[in-house]
Enzyme design. Sequence first.
Site, PDB file in Angstrom:
ATOM      1  N   ASN A  15      -8.595  -8.308  24.371  1.00  0.00           N
ATOM      2  CA  ASN A  15      -9.543  -7.178  24.388  1.00  0.00           C
ATOM      3  C   ASN A  15      -9.745  -6.685  25.807  1.00  0.00           C
ATOM      4  O   ASN A  15      -9.625  -7.466  26.753  1.00  0.00           O
ATOM      5  CB  ASN A  15     -10.933  -7.607  23.883  1.00  0.00           C
ATOM      6  CG  ASN A  15     -10.951  -7.881  22.397  1.00  0.00           C
ATOM      7  OD1 ASN A  15     -10.188  -7.300  21.634  1.00  0.00           O
ATOM      8  ND2 ASN A  15     -11.819  -8.785  21.984  1.00  0.00           N
ATOM      9  N   ASP A  17     -12.831  -5.571  27.944  1.00  0.00           N
ATOM     10  CA  ASP A  17     -14.301  -5.568  27.924  1.00  0.00           C
ATOM     11  C   ASP A  17     -14.783  -4.475  28.869  1.00  0.00           C
ATOM     12  O   ASP A  17     -14.454  -4.490  30.055  1.00  0.00           O
ATOM     13  CB  ASP A  17     -14.851  -6.921  28.406  1.00  0.00           C
ATOM     14  CG  ASP A  17     -14.491  -8.064  27.454  1.00  0.00           C
ATOM     15  OD1 ASP A  17     -14.051  -7.781  26.322  1.00  0.00           O
ATOM     16  OD2 ASP A  17     -14.650  -9.229  27.856  1.00  0.00           O
ATOM     17  N   GLY A  45      -8.121 -15.200  22.686  1.00  0.00           N
ATOM     18  CA  GLY A  45      -6.708 -15.588  22.794  1.00  0.00           C
ATOM     19  C   GLY A  45      -6.224 -15.455  24.229  1.00  0.00           C
ATOM     20  O   GLY A  45      -5.671 -16.408  24.809  1.00  0.00           O
ATOM     21  N   ASN A  47      -7.971 -15.189  26.944  1.00  0.00           N
ATOM     22  CA  ASN A  47      -8.717 -16.078  27.849  1.00  0.00           C
ATOM     23  C   ASN A  47      -8.166 -17.507  27.795  1.00  0.00           C
ATOM     24  O   ASN A  47      -8.002 -18.163  28.825  1.00  0.00           O
ATOM     25  CB  ASN A  47     -10.203 -16.111  27.476  1.00  0.00           C
ATOM     26  CG  ASN A  47     -10.903 -14.802  27.795  1.00  0.00           C
ATOM     27  OD1 ASN A  47     -10.352 -13.943  28.483  1.00  0.00           O
ATOM     28  ND2 ASN A  47     -12.109 -14.637  27.274  1.00  0.00           N
ATOM     29  N   ASN A 191     -18.173 -25.233  18.371  1.00  0.00           N
ATOM     30  CA  ASN A 191     -19.507 -25.535  18.886  1.00  0.00           C
ATOM     31  C   ASN A 191     -20.405 -25.806  17.670  1.00  0.00           C
ATOM     32  O   ASN A 191     -19.930 -25.811  16.534  1.00  0.00           O
ATOM     33  CB  ASN A 191     -20.030 -24.416  19.810  1.00  0.00           C
ATOM     34  CG  ASN A 191     -20.224 -23.090  19.086  1.00  0.00           C
ATOM     35  OD1 ASN A 191     -20.321 -23.051  17.847  1.00  0.00           O
ATOM     36  ND2 ASN A 191     -20.288 -22.007  19.836  1.00  0.00           N
ATOM     37  N   GLY A 227     -22.615 -27.605  24.647  1.00  0.00           N
ATOM     38  CA  GLY A 227     -23.181 -26.938  25.818  1.00  0.00           C
ATOM     39  C   GLY A 227     -23.492 -27.924  26.928  1.00  0.00           C
ATOM     40  O   GLY A 227     -22.640 -28.745  27.285  1.00  0.00           O
ATOM     41  N   GLY A 230     -22.605 -31.741  26.732  1.00  0.00           N
ATOM     42  CA  GLY A 230     -21.250 -32.297  26.744  1.00  0.00           C
ATOM     43  C   GLY A 230     -20.499 -32.023  25.464  1.00  0.00           C
ATOM     44  O   GLY A 230     -20.631 -30.945  24.874  1.00  0.00           O
ATOM     45  N   ASP A 257     -13.889 -21.295  25.979  1.00  0.00           N
ATOM     46  CA  ASP A 257     -12.457 -20.997  26.169  1.00  0.00           C
ATOM     47  C   ASP A 257     -11.831 -21.983  27.148  1.00  0.00           C
ATOM     48  O   ASP A 257     -10.716 -22.462  26.938  1.00  0.00           O
ATOM     49  CB  ASP A 257     -12.268 -19.562  26.676  1.00  0.00           C
ATOM     50  CG  ASP A 257     -12.585 -18.525  25.602  1.00  0.00           C
ATOM     51  OD1 ASP A 257     -12.479 -18.854  24.401  1.00  0.00           O
ATOM     52  OD2 ASP A 257     -12.936 -17.386  25.966  1.00  0.00           O
ATOM     53  N   GLY A 292     -19.076 -14.392  34.062  1.00  0.00           N
ATOM     54  CA  GLY A 292     -18.005 -13.752  33.306  1.00  0.00           C
ATOM     55  C   GLY A 292     -17.103 -14.744  32.597  1.00  0.00           C
ATOM     56  O   GLY A 292     -17.295 -15.958  32.693  1.00  0.00           O
TER      57      GLY A 292
HETATM   58  P1  ADP Z   1     -19.304 -22.286  23.519  1.00  0.00           P
HETATM   59  O1  ADP Z   1     -19.353 -21.320  24.660  1.00  0.00           O
HETATM   60  O2  ADP Z   1     -18.060 -22.164  22.712  1.00  0.00           O
HETATM   61  O3  ADP Z   1     -20.561 -22.366  22.702  1.00  0.00           O
HETATM   62  P2  ADP Z   1     -20.227 -24.639  24.936  1.00  0.00           P
HETATM   63  O4  ADP Z   1     -21.362 -23.829  25.487  1.00  0.00           O
HETATM   64  O5  ADP Z   1     -20.544 -25.785  24.053  1.00  0.00           O
HETATM   65  O6  ADP Z   1     -19.115 -23.731  24.221  1.00  0.00           O
HETATM   66  O7  ADP Z   1     -19.408 -25.155  26.217  1.00  0.00           O
HETATM   67  C1  ADP Z   1     -18.161 -25.802  26.121  1.00  0.00           C
HETATM   68  C2  ADP Z   1     -18.163 -27.000  27.036  1.00  0.00           C
HETATM   69  O8  ADP Z   1     -18.427 -26.573  28.396  1.00  0.00           O
HETATM   70  C3  ADP Z   1     -19.252 -28.024  26.723  1.00  0.00           C
HETATM   71  O9  ADP Z   1     -18.784 -28.968  25.771  1.00  0.00           O
HETATM   72  C4  ADP Z   1     -19.509 -28.646  28.079  1.00  0.00           C
HETATM   73  O10 ADP Z   1     -18.591 -29.696  28.330  1.00  0.00           O
HETATM   74  C5  ADP Z   1     -19.254 -27.517  29.049  1.00  0.00           C
HETATM   75  N1  ADP Z   1     -20.546 -26.865  29.375  1.00  0.00           N
HETATM   76  C6  ADP Z   1     -21.157 -25.829  28.757  1.00  0.00           C
HETATM   77  N2  ADP Z   1     -22.356 -25.527  29.316  1.00  0.00           N
HETATM   78  C7  ADP Z   1     -22.494 -26.408  30.350  1.00  0.00           C
HETATM   79  C8  ADP Z   1     -23.517 -26.626  31.340  1.00  0.00           C
HETATM   80  N3  ADP Z   1     -24.632 -25.888  31.375  1.00  0.00           N
HETATM   81  N4  ADP Z   1     -23.306 -27.614  32.255  1.00  0.00           N
HETATM   82  C9  ADP Z   1     -22.193 -28.370  32.241  1.00  0.00           C
HETATM   83  N5  ADP Z   1     -21.201 -28.207  31.335  1.00  0.00           N
HETATM   84  C10 ADP Z   1     -21.330 -27.262  30.385  1.00  0.00           C
END
Ligand code: ADP
Length: 309
Positions: A15, A17, A45, A47, A191, A227, A230, A257, A292
């Site tokens: 895409n 953006d 894809g 990314n 997620n 997130g 972990g 990604d 980004g």
């Molecule tokens: P999505 O963007 O697909 O929801 P996540 O936010 O779960 O994915 O992020 C993917 C991975 O990136 C997580 O499993 C983690 O290991 C890492 N991550 C995401 N946010 C953080 C953060 N605030 N601090 C440290 N690592 C992060």
Amino acid sequence: MVDAKQGLSVLGSLNMDLVVRARRLPRPGETLAGGPFQTFHGGKGGNQAVAAARLGASVAMVGRVGDDAYGAELRRGLAAEGVGDAEVRPVPGCPSGVALITVDDAGENTIVVTPGANAWLLPQDLAPESGAARAIQEAAWLIAQLEVPLDTVLQAARLAHAAGTRFLLNAAPASQLPEALLSLIDVLVVNRVEAAAVLERSRVGAPSGLARALRRLGPRAAAVTLGDQGALFCDGARVLRQDAFAVETVDAVGAGDAFTAALAVALLESQAPAEALCFACAAGALATTRAGARTSLPRRAEVDALLRR
Ligand code: ADP
């Protein structure tokens, strides 16, 4: 059968953006004077293909762009990152996939995504002997997401399975998955929101139970990203847990990604599951330290440095 399978193929979306800043979001019917305007190459894809290339893998992308200026630019962007773009073809008379994004001073946004050419990556484009089919069959691993038609993802998964190419599906955006696809997945990456969709539940319980429940649906292994908590990885009886790396987070865009691509690269390199999960979390964490999506995807040396720290 190809005896020296190597590298990754990524089947997915591309895409452009288009991002404009504004003091506030416009109301229906209103015209606002905006602030700065920027374009970014995106699509899960593209990314993930770029993320894997930055981490050192040999990557070929299978996708579709429009026969417009954005399409040509998206292809140039892949090539500049060393991603093979021979199977990223323009669709005659069709615009490229575009995301129209408005961001206000508080960081709130509105996003309209139009798939454009991404919707025209069809199962018949992966016909036997086609270049796209060969790219999948010759790769050691195939990565896909859900921003191109599901039937095409299924066809790619079948091709991969028959050729001994391992298949990692990042089931994003959140969607239910047919059994036929679930049973072809070597590694499912989701997620929490995507996990709930795949499990067809409105809410999900304890994270460790989640990874097991996903695996019971058919995939050989399941990774759940949490997130700043972990991630988890389950490939049988055990559930591995990796804490997030402590970093200075700017925004979480691109983390999923980076995680997905890094997990595939680590498995491609035959890293053990715990090591691969750690590598993927390091890449995800680094992606949060810059704004980004494409712009925030880390390079191999940065990930290795964080792992040594
Ligand atoms: P999505 O963007 O697909 O929801 P996540 O936010 O779960 O994915 O992020 C993917 C991975 O990136 C997580 O499993 C983690 O290991 C890492 N991550 C995401 N946010 C953080 C953060 N605030 N601090 C440290 N690592 C992060």
